[in-house]
Design a protein around this motif. Structure first.
Motif, mmCIF file in Angstrom:
data_model
loop_
_atom_site.group_PDB
_atom_site.id
_atom_site.type_symbol
_atom_site.label_atom_id
_atom_site.label_comp_id
_atom_site.label_asym_id
_atom_site.label_seq_id
_atom_site.Cartn_x
_atom_site.Cartn_y
_atom_site.Cartn_z
ATOM 1 N N GLU A 32 44.857 23.622 50.156
ATOM 2 C CA GLU A 32 44.214 24.578 49.268
ATOM 3 C C GLU A 32 44.156 25.933 49.952
ATOM 4 O O GLU A 32 44.013 26.031 51.178
ATOM 5 C CB GLU A 32 42.825 24.102 48.844
ATOM 6 N N LEU A 33 44.305 26.965 49.147
ATOM 7 C CA LEU A 33 44.342 28.333 49.652
ATOM 8 C C LEU A 33 42.939 28.916 49.552
ATOM 9 O O LEU A 33 42.430 29.180 48.460
ATOM 10 C CB LEU A 33 45.338 29.159 48.850
ATOM 11 N N VAL A 34 42.306 29.120 50.707
ATOM 12 C CA VAL A 34 40.887 29.467 50.744
ATOM 13 C C VAL A 34 40.618 30.905 51.160
ATOM 14 O O VAL A 34 39.480 31.363 51.081
ATOM 15 C CB VAL A 34 40.120 28.517 51.682
ATOM 16 N N ALA A 35 41.663 31.632 51.602
ATOM 17 C CA ALA A 35 41.441 33.007 52.070
ATOM 18 C C ALA A 35 42.718 33.814 51.908
ATOM 19 O O ALA A 35 43.826 33.311 52.127
ATOM 20 C CB ALA A 35 40.995 33.012 53.531
ATOM 21 N N PHE A 36 42.540 35.085 51.527
ATOM 22 C CA PHE A 36 43.660 35.995 51.285
ATOM 23 C C PHE A 36 43.339 37.349 51.892
ATOM 24 O O PHE A 36 42.218 37.849 51.752
ATOM 25 C CB PHE A 36 43.910 36.154 49.777
ATOM 26 N N CYS A 37 44.347 37.947 52.542
ATOM 27 C CA CYS A 37 44.142 39.243 53.178
ATOM 28 C C CYS A 37 45.336 40.148 52.926
ATOM 29 O O CYS A 37 46.488 39.710 52.997
ATOM 30 C CB CYS A 37 43.944 39.060 54.688
ATOM 31 N N ASP A 38 45.068 41.412 52.630
ATOM 32 C CA ASP A 38 46.119 42.409 52.499
ATOM 33 C C ASP A 38 45.486 43.783 52.699
ATOM 34 O O ASP A 38 44.323 44.002 52.319
ATOM 35 C CB ASP A 38 46.775 42.338 51.109
ATOM 36 N N ILE A 39 46.246 44.709 53.302
ATOM 37 C CA ILE A 39 45.704 46.057 53.498
ATOM 38 C C ILE A 39 45.530 46.773 52.166
ATOM 39 O O ILE A 39 44.770 47.723 52.060
ATOM 40 C CB ILE A 39 46.595 46.884 54.448
ATOM 41 N N ILE A 40 46.251 46.323 51.136
ATOM 42 C CA ILE A 40 45.986 46.749 49.761
ATOM 43 C C ILE A 40 45.167 45.621 49.138
ATOM 44 O O ILE A 40 45.704 44.618 48.671
ATOM 45 C CB ILE A 40 47.298 46.992 48.983
ATOM 46 N N VAL A 41 43.856 45.776 49.156
ATOM 47 C CA VAL A 41 42.968 44.659 48.836
ATOM 48 C C VAL A 41 43.168 44.137 47.424
ATOM 49 O O VAL A 41 42.941 42.945 47.149
ATOM 50 C CB VAL A 41 41.501 45.060 49.090
ATOM 51 N N GLU A 42 43.642 44.990 46.521
ATOM 52 C CA GLU A 42 43.883 44.535 45.148
ATOM 53 C C GLU A 42 44.945 43.432 45.096
ATOM 54 O O GLU A 42 44.886 42.547 44.240
ATOM 55 C CB GLU A 42 44.293 45.711 44.262
ATOM 56 N N ARG A 43 45.921 43.505 45.992
ATOM 57 C CA ARG A 43 46.945 42.453 46.033
ATOM 58 C C ARG A 43 46.340 41.130 46.467
ATOM 59 O O ARG A 43 46.687 40.068 45.944
ATOM 60 C CB ARG A 43 48.086 42.856 46.961
ATOM 61 N N ALA A 44 45.439 41.181 47.446
ATOM 62 C CA ALA A 44 44.766 39.966 47.885
ATOM 63 C C ALA A 44 43.878 39.411 46.777
ATOM 64 O O ALA A 44 43.806 38.187 46.578
ATOM 65 C CB ALA A 44 43.943 40.245 49.140
ATOM 66 N N GLN A 45 43.206 40.276 46.061
ATOM 67 C CA GLN A 45 42.352 39.835 44.954
ATOM 68 C C GLN A 45 43.172 39.158 43.863
ATOM 69 O O GLN A 45 42.771 38.113 43.328
ATOM 70 C CB GLN A 45 41.588 41.033 44.387
ATOM 71 N N LYS A 46 44.322 39.735 43.550
ATOM 72 C CA LYS A 46 45.191 39.160 42.520
ATOM 73 C C LYS A 46 45.699 37.787 42.944
ATOM 74 O O LYS A 46 45.705 36.825 42.157
ATOM 75 C CB LYS A 46 46.367 40.103 42.247
ATOM 76 N N ALA A 47 46.139 37.682 44.208
ATOM 77 C CA ALA A 47 46.648 36.404 44.702
ATOM 78 C C ALA A 47 45.547 35.350 44.717
ATOM 79 O O ALA A 47 45.781 34.182 44.357
ATOM 80 C CB ALA A 47 47.233 36.585 46.096
ATOM 81 N N ALA A 48 44.350 35.744 45.112
ATOM 82 C CA ALA A 48 43.228 34.804 45.149
ATOM 83 C C ALA A 48 42.893 34.307 43.751
ATOM 84 O O ALA A 48 42.622 33.110 43.552
ATOM 85 C CB ALA A 48 42.012 35.466 45.790
ATOM 86 N N ALA A 49 42.915 35.210 42.781
ATOM 87 C CA ALA A 49 42.603 34.829 41.401
ATOM 88 C C ALA A 49 43.641 33.878 40.837
ATOM 89 O O ALA A 49 43.315 32.963 40.064
ATOM 90 C CB ALA A 49 42.493 36.082 40.536
#
Length: 372
Positions: A32-49
């Motif tokens: 399971e994918l429990v954490a996402f990080c990106d310097i463009i935080v919107e990309r991490a938010q999209k991937a997490a969603a």
């Protein structure tokens, strides 16, 4: 049911969304994918969603993700120059690491990654998913069985006629460390070394060209649309001549833009004492092909494997190699077995690519020492 492996993703751009996230989502019974990080935080938010657990964490700073004790495994999916610091920090934090190819943009960084891995006792692999293509697996089995005899000459093919990537940071030398040589040449070289089972390079010479990338008229017909010649910083083609300690020789060709008719990528030619073989794939070829050449009853013969799919992540291609890569990686973590792509093998690829750049810059042959 076994406990699910908890994974953190660092870098939520193209390769994450094209390969890793779709592949891991098909293995939801194992991870399971429990954490996402990106310097463009919107990309991490999209991937997490889209791919994360209901309570998946989102970060802008990878150090914060690595401090999360829930994360057991990290996938480093960033531009090349960030591979080393993130991977080293991940090992220091006690995480298993899958780092996208290439291991690093230079030998010194790759050495630091190897040292951190060995000190950590964790699992480590590099994202060379082309090893999982069926024809690549078949040829490797033939080579391992000695069917071609001693392989003493090979070609690593990574040539595109006009397919400069126009997204992300591909033309940015400061972030990527180079162009087609380090981007797609790395796959062809990895495949070729794997077939030869030879990781002892002696010397490297090479030529690196900055020709078409800066020509406005050259952008016409590019598969991915026009690039900006003003901001294009990396080479458009590169060629290397590699001599191994046992005398075997490899010719490596890599381009995003080259005035040649055939686009042949993620391909290899191997020539042995008992026979030869070619994997033929790329934009000029609708299907991947594996052709053996030998002789029978006094006649030269060719034998071809039945057609399979296209080159991964181009039009009409299958994501199967990425899925198989992810599946065997999770299995290696669970069992403690070695992953298919050994870090020392991946180190040798980076060492050779780095030497081609240095040889081209100096105009002199570069001598290497094989990894221990």
């Amino acid at each position: 049911m076994a406990k699910k492996i908890k994974i953190g993703i660092i870098g939520c751009g193209g390769i994450a969304n094209q390969k890793h996230l779709p592949s891991l989502s098909k293995l939801s019974d194992e991870c399971e994918l429990v954490a996402f990080c990106d310097i463009i935080v919107e990309r991490a938010q999209k991937a997490a969603a889209e791919y994360g657990t209901a309570d998946a964490k989102v970060y802008e700073d990878y150090h914060e993700l690595l401090a999360n004790p829930e994360v057991e495994v990290v996938h480093v999916l960033t531009p090349n120059v960030a591979h080393c610091p993130i991977t080293v920090a991940a090992f220091e934090a006690g995480k298993h690491v899958l780092c996208e190819k290439p291991m690093a943009h230079c030998t010194a960084d790759a050495e630091r990654m190897i040292a951190a891995w060995r000190k950590s006792g964790m699992q480590f692999t590099i994202g060379y998913q082309n090893r999982f293509r069926p024809e690549v697996q078949a040829l490797h089995e033939a080579c391992e069985a000695g069917e071609l005899g001693e392989i003493y000459f090979a070609k690593a093919h990574a040539v595109r006629r006009r397919a400069v990537p126009t997204w992300g940071v591909f033309p940015n030398k400061a972030l990527q460390g180079g162009g087609p040589l380090i981007d797609i040449g790395t796959h062809a070289l990895d495949m070729t070394l794997w077939m030869m089972n030879n990781y002892k390079p002696l010397s490297v010479s090479g030529s690196v060209f900055y020709k078409l990338g800066h020509m406005p008229e050259a952008v016409e017909g590019n598969k991915f649309g026009p690039w900006d010649p003003e901001t294009y910083e990396v080479e458009d083609s590169a060629f290397g001549f590699i001599k191994m300690e046992n005398g075997a020789t490899i010719f490596l060709e890599a381009s995003w833009a080259l005035n040649t008719l055939e686009s042949r990528e993620a391909s290899t030619t191997v020539c042995g004492t008992l026979g030869g073989a070619e994997i033929i794939s790329g934009m000029s070829h609708p299907t991947d092909r594996l052709i053996y050449n030998t002789s029978r009853h006094g006649q030269l013969t060719q034998e071809e494997m039945s057609p399979s799919g296209g080159v991964a992540y181009f039009d009409g291609a299958s994501s199967e190699p990425g899925y198989l890569e992810a599946k065997q990686w999770l299995a290696a973590i669970r069992t403690g077995n070695h992953p298919l792509v050994d870090p020392i093998q991946a180190f040798t690829v980076t060492q050779i690519l780095d030497a081609i750049y240095r040889a081209a810059e100096s105009g002199k042959e570069v001598f290497l020492k094989a990894a221990e």
